[in-house]
Design a protein around this motif. Sequence first.
Motif, mmCIF file in Angstrom:
data_model
loop_
_atom_site.group_PDB
_atom_site.id
_atom_site.type_symbol
_atom_site.label_atom_id
_atom_site.label_comp_id
_atom_site.label_asym_id
_atom_site.label_seq_id
_atom_site.Cartn_x
_atom_site.Cartn_y
_atom_site.Cartn_z
ATOM 1 N N LEU B 150 -6.343 4.301 -1.789
ATOM 2 C CA LEU B 150 -4.924 4.557 -1.995
ATOM 3 C C LEU B 150 -4.805 5.907 -2.687
ATOM 4 O O LEU B 150 -5.773 6.642 -2.795
ATOM 5 C CB LEU B 150 -4.318 3.420 -2.825
ATOM 6 C CG LEU B 150 -4.501 2.033 -2.185
ATOM 7 C CD1 LEU B 150 -4.130 0.927 -3.157
ATOM 8 C CD2 LEU B 150 -3.667 1.913 -0.909
ATOM 9 N N ILE B 154 -2.018 9.071 0.621
ATOM 10 C CA ILE B 154 -1.245 7.993 1.251
ATOM 11 C C ILE B 154 0.234 8.153 0.919
ATOM 12 O O ILE B 154 1.107 7.915 1.759
ATOM 13 C CB ILE B 154 -1.724 6.606 0.735
ATOM 14 C CG1 ILE B 154 -3.237 6.457 0.826
ATOM 15 C CG2 ILE B 154 -0.996 5.472 1.452
ATOM 16 C CD1 ILE B 154 -3.773 6.415 2.211
ATOM 17 N N GLU B 170 3.276 -0.974 -2.427
ATOM 18 C CA GLU B 170 3.898 -1.304 -1.140
ATOM 19 C C GLU B 170 2.828 -1.424 -0.045
ATOM 20 O O GLU B 170 2.873 -2.328 0.786
ATOM 21 C CB GLU B 170 4.896 -0.194 -0.798
ATOM 22 C CG GLU B 170 5.737 -0.429 0.415
ATOM 23 C CD GLU B 170 6.666 0.766 0.697
ATOM 24 O OE1 GLU B 170 7.800 0.520 1.101
ATOM 25 O OE2 GLU B 170 6.253 1.933 0.520
ATOM 26 N N ALA B 171 1.854 -0.514 -0.063
ATOM 27 C CA ALA B 171 0.786 -0.568 0.941
ATOM 28 C C ALA B 171 -0.026 -1.851 0.817
ATOM 29 O O ALA B 171 -0.454 -2.419 1.815
ATOM 30 C CB ALA B 171 -0.126 0.650 0.808
ATOM 31 N N LEU B 172 -0.229 -2.303 -0.407
ATOM 32 C CA LEU B 172 -0.986 -3.545 -0.604
ATOM 33 C C LEU B 172 -0.116 -4.768 -0.352
ATOM 34 O O LEU B 172 -0.644 -5.876 -0.199
ATOM 35 C CB LEU B 172 -1.567 -3.597 -2.024
ATOM 36 C CG LEU B 172 -2.681 -2.576 -2.306
ATOM 37 C CD1 LEU B 172 -3.031 -2.584 -3.790
ATOM 38 C CD2 LEU B 172 -3.916 -2.873 -1.461
ATOM 39 N N ASP B 173 1.194 -4.581 -0.310
ATOM 40 C CA ASP B 173 2.141 -5.662 -0.041
ATOM 41 C C ASP B 173 1.953 -6.832 -0.998
ATOM 42 O O ASP B 173 1.922 -7.991 -0.579
ATOM 43 C CB ASP B 173 2.012 -6.131 1.421
ATOM 44 C CG ASP B 173 3.233 -6.928 1.885
ATOM 45 O OD1 ASP B 173 4.292 -6.804 1.251
ATOM 46 O OD2 ASP B 173 3.102 -7.676 2.874
#
Lengths: 242, 242
Positions: B150, B154, B170-173
């Motif tokens: 990350l 990104i 947000e990327a890892l949700d």
Amino acid sequence: MTQIRALVFDVFGTVVDWRNGIAREAAPFLKKWGRTDIDPIAFSDAWRGRYQPSMEEIRSGRRPYCRLDVLHRENLSYVLQYFGIEEAAISEQELVSLNKAWHRLDAWPDVVAALDRLKPHYILGPLSNGNISLMVNLARHAKLPWEVVLGAEITHAYKPSPQAYLRAVEALDLPHAEVCLVAAHNSDLRAARSCGLSTAFVPRPDEYGSHEKADLKADSEWDVIATDFTDLADQLLVGKSA
Amino acid sequence: MTQIRALVFDVFGTVVDWRNGIAREAAPFLKKWGRTDIDPIAFSDAWRGRYQPSMEEIRSGRRPYCRLDVLHRENLSYVLQYFGIEEAAISEQELVSLNKAWHRLDAWPDVVAALDRLKPHYILGPLSNGNISLMVNLARHAKLPWEVVLGAEITHAYKPSPQAYLRAVEALDLPHAEVCLVAAHNSDLRAARSCGLSTAFVPRPDEYGSHEKADLKADSEWDVIATDFTDLADQLLVGKSA
């Protein structure tokens, strides 16, 4: 052949068996909702059938980028309607959980041992249309030893758009030919090659069960043509210390 | 405490020793160019001294995002000029190679064993201002078992801009509090906490040698306060099976 430094992988179909994985989770869902008349494999195929059309909206520019999780969720609504299952009767929590079946797919049996052998010698990561959390969760579930997640959420481009490949190479900051896409789909490899990447084909004749037609064999002289991941590792480890 | 699912790490200073790593590669460079009068550690400190000002141009919006590799290269020019080393006499290839010293830093001695212990239980990845290839190469060099990279490339945002933390989550949700930033810098943790992340402090009293002043100890009640990475792992693995 160029010295390859990084192996980037198509995931759905090439690394993991989406068809049986989705069917496995669809089965108890269909049973719960009284629809044992629906073949879970047919449910899986119908869901996957919406994959390319939904991404095409984004590739074409008609819709801005959104994550594959979002597309999968929309496509689930479509599939429920297709099979006459009333979505409104089902909680969003249950649908999100089913949608995350895509995060819990198993690797084909030859994958993990081969990736573990390749890892000391090559940078390994997915170059998938799946979003980052999907790829991270899938790796944990299927024991895929990725060290970086590339793909659509990094590039905001879905394969086979050229930017999906070009921006991944750019992120690795390697000469294009030192990055090799491994895929079971000739079309994916064709797009990667036209962006200057190296290419490796591994057939997955069971990806679509008896429906598999297009990709039973390599349709071009890819840089590596392997019978499975074990053979891929054998070929790529020639001359490297164990 | 919230159930933490992912540990994301500040890298320069927290995970790797940039000061001695850069000095190690600066030493033969300075010798080659007849400047043994310059202390390699002073060269390292001067280079790192340009780090925050160069990112501030981007954080402030005065300059669009570019990778840390690019900023490091520009800052190298600045440092050469500062020490009166004529850049034009040196090939770009040699300067790029020296610039990649940032890709070859060693981990502090307590890091790798602790990360290996944590890995079965937590998603592990850098949340660094370093770009993707820098993080991938550093991980290979220092044996850092990241599964995802990350950070700035990104998010196109440099810490401590809120977007650097928010987009990583947000990327890892995951819920924000289920993502924990591990850092040796209170200011980094403060910014992460204000974005809702969990926080873990590990002091690195040797990061700046005797110059270390700001971060000798935790200046707030961070969720975890550890003495080093071994202690961090001990605390985070309480109640988890080995």
